[in-house]
Each structure stands twice: as structure tokens, then as C-alpha cells.
Motif scaffolding. Sequence first.
Motif, PDB file in Angstrom:
ATOM      1  N   ASN A   1     140.674  96.507  98.728  1.00 36.53           N
ATOM      2  CA  ASN A   1     141.347  95.425  97.999  1.00 36.53           C
ATOM      3  C   ASN A   1     142.852  95.556  97.882  1.00 36.53           C
ATOM      4  O   ASN A   1     143.591  94.639  98.160  1.00 36.53           O
ATOM      5  CB  ASN A   1     140.851  95.404  96.553  1.00 36.53           C
ATOM      6  N   CYS A   2     143.282  96.705  97.348  1.00 32.63           N
ATOM      7  CA  CYS A   2     144.605  96.738  96.741  1.00 32.63           C
ATOM      8  C   CYS A   2     145.379  98.021  97.093  1.00 32.63           C
ATOM      9  O   CYS A   2     144.907  98.845  97.860  1.00 32.63           O
ATOM     10  CB  CYS A   2     144.457  96.634  95.235  1.00 32.63           C
ATOM     11  N   MET A  54     145.885 100.515  95.259  1.00 32.20           N
ATOM     12  CA  MET A  54     145.194 101.714  94.819  1.00 32.20           C
ATOM     13  C   MET A  54     144.150 102.123  95.862  1.00 32.20           C
ATOM     14  O   MET A  54     143.945 103.311  96.122  1.00 32.20           O
ATOM     15  CB  MET A  54     144.528 101.469  93.468  1.00 32.20           C
ATOM     16  N   CYS A  55     143.519 101.132  96.440  1.00 30.58           N
ATOM     17  CA  CYS A  55     142.557 101.409  97.510  1.00 30.58           C
ATOM     18  C   CYS A  55     143.275 102.119  98.651  1.00 30.58           C
ATOM     19  O   CYS A  55     142.751 103.073  99.239  1.00 30.58           O
ATOM     20  CB  CYS A  55     141.965 100.114  98.066  1.00 30.58           C
ATOM     21  N   CYS A  69     139.464  97.303  89.875  1.00 34.36           N
ATOM     22  CA  CYS A  69     140.316  96.533  90.804  1.00 34.36           C
ATOM     23  C   CYS A  69     139.976  96.853  92.249  1.00 34.36           C
ATOM     24  O   CYS A  69     140.256  96.084  93.150  1.00 34.36           O
ATOM     25  CB  CYS A  69     141.785  96.818  90.547  1.00 34.36           C
ATOM     26  N   CYS A  70     139.381  98.000  92.457  1.00 35.35           N
ATOM     27  CA  CYS A  70     139.083  98.442  93.820  1.00 35.35           C
ATOM     28  C   CYS A  70     137.689  98.022  94.287  1.00 35.35           C
ATOM     29  O   CYS A  70     137.317  98.278  95.416  1.00 35.35           O
ATOM     30  CB  CYS A  70     139.210  99.955  93.918  1.00 35.35           C
TER      31      CYS A  70
HETATM   32 CU   LIG Z   1     141.669  98.565  94.227  1.00 36.39          CU
END
Ligand SMILES: [Cu+2]
Length: 282
Positions: free
Chosen positions: A37-38, A40-41, A107-108
Motif C-alpha cells: 500500500n504505502c 511503510m510497506c 495502513c499496510c
Molecule cells: Cu502500509
Amino acid sequence: MKTLRNIAMAVAMAFVFTSCEAQIKNPKTETVKVYGNCEMCKKTIEKAANEKGIVKADWNVDTDMLTLTYDQTKTNTDAILKKVAYAGYDSETFRAPDEAYKNLPECCQYDRPAKVSAIAENHDSHKGHDMPAAETTQNSPLFNPVYTAYFSIKDALIKSDGKTASAKASELVKAIAAAPMDKMKTEQHTLWMKIQSSLKTDAGHIAETTDVKHQRDHFASLSENLYALAKTTTNDAPYYYQKCPMYDNGKGAHWLSKENTIKNPYYGSAMLSCGSTVETLK
Ligand SMILES: [Cu+2]
């Protein structure tokens, strides 16, 4: 003399650059899809894949593509993707253990792909077994019940058989309701959310009547939505996207068929071979 020195400099510089580039010996570069996703991923994926002097990984947030440069005498893409799977991220080769996925921050929690070919080597061997790989390698089986019902409606309309079209549309209503959203790829899921209610409406109206004319009106918009959906799937056999140029006072209408031969569902026997294939979906 000066030129010679410049050339020598250039050669030396080139050597320095290549040797910097070649921190990784026997390098091989491969780009593979890893779902995520993001930002952080990105950190987690790269951290799982990177290995000093052996693997350099770069994951692109926008494209979901992971570019790997690695020492091919020391590792390979599968070994790296296994580590990525253990960190919670699915690739086309390995599905992350469910536990690892669940442990990712919210979020991930990316939309997991429908396509599952293998699970990363599992500590718990039972987990590996309840993952029927063959069943999910292709995307079309997800929507097979939908298309099977659709093609039956089309065949009934070719014969101007409103009663059968209605019965098959009832099956389509059920197939739409049963479509497994959790197994859809992200793009399919997005599209599905967009077209789901029209699919239900069109299938419902075809089911409620035996009036072939009314059924054909809904069949036209039903076909457009299923065409869009078919474009997101890999089909076991080609689907032909065909067009009747006359329908609705010359506005035209489309339909999908598994045969290239034209059998027009909008006019039946009156204009059976009127139309043409405009696209072949594979
Ligand atoms: Cu994420």
C-alpha cells in the motif's frame, strides 16, 4: 598529450563508476510485483529483501513493482520473495502466511491478490495444504458462474426465448451475489463495487419479465459492464466482444460471446448474422 590524459581520466572515471555500481558481485536485476500500500510497506518490504553486499531492493509505491539487484551466485528471486512473504507481503510467487499479513499495521493491510500460486514455506505444514493452488491461479474461475449465466441468457435471447432468458437471469442474480469479493484483485474489486448494483438491476429486470424486448434493453447495459469486468480477468478461452450496429435506432449495442461466429442476441432469427467482432479478450 592533453587528449591522451583526458581519455585516461575518462577511462579511470568510468571504472570508478562501474565499480561503485557493482557493489554487488555477479549482479542480476529482476523486477517483480509485490502487493502493498504505502511508504511503510515500502520500508518493510525493502528491509525484508535487502542483504548487505548481496541484495539491493527498491519497491515502488505507485506500481507495486520491486526491483531486485542481487548476487546470483548467492541467492535468487524466489529466496528473496520468500523472505518478503514472511514479512507479510504477497507476490505472484508466494503468498504471505495469514498470520504475517494480520500482523501488519492497519495502513499496510493491502488488498490481497486473488492469484495464489504457492505459500511461502511454512513452519506449520498444515497451513500449506489447505491452500488449493490450482484453483486460484487463474482469475476467470472467480467470475465463471457469472459468465456462465450471462452466456445462457445470451443464447436464450438469440432464440428470442424470454422464458429461458428469465430463468437464467435468476441464476445470474445469485451468481452476482455470491461473487467472492475477498478474492478479487484490487482493480477488480474497485470495478466490482462500481458495477455491482447495475449488474443486479439488469439481471433482476431480465429475470422479472419474459418480454424479450425489455430483456434486450437490460442485456445491452449488462453486456457493457461484463465486458469491463472481462478486461480485468485472464480467461481460459477467448471472449469475443461483438457489436450489433442497428440496435436502438442505430446507436448499436454490444455483447460477449465465446464464439467468434456472429449470432445476434438483439434481433434473433430476424438478423441472426448481423454484427461483427470488435475485440477479442484473452
Ligand atoms: Cu502500509
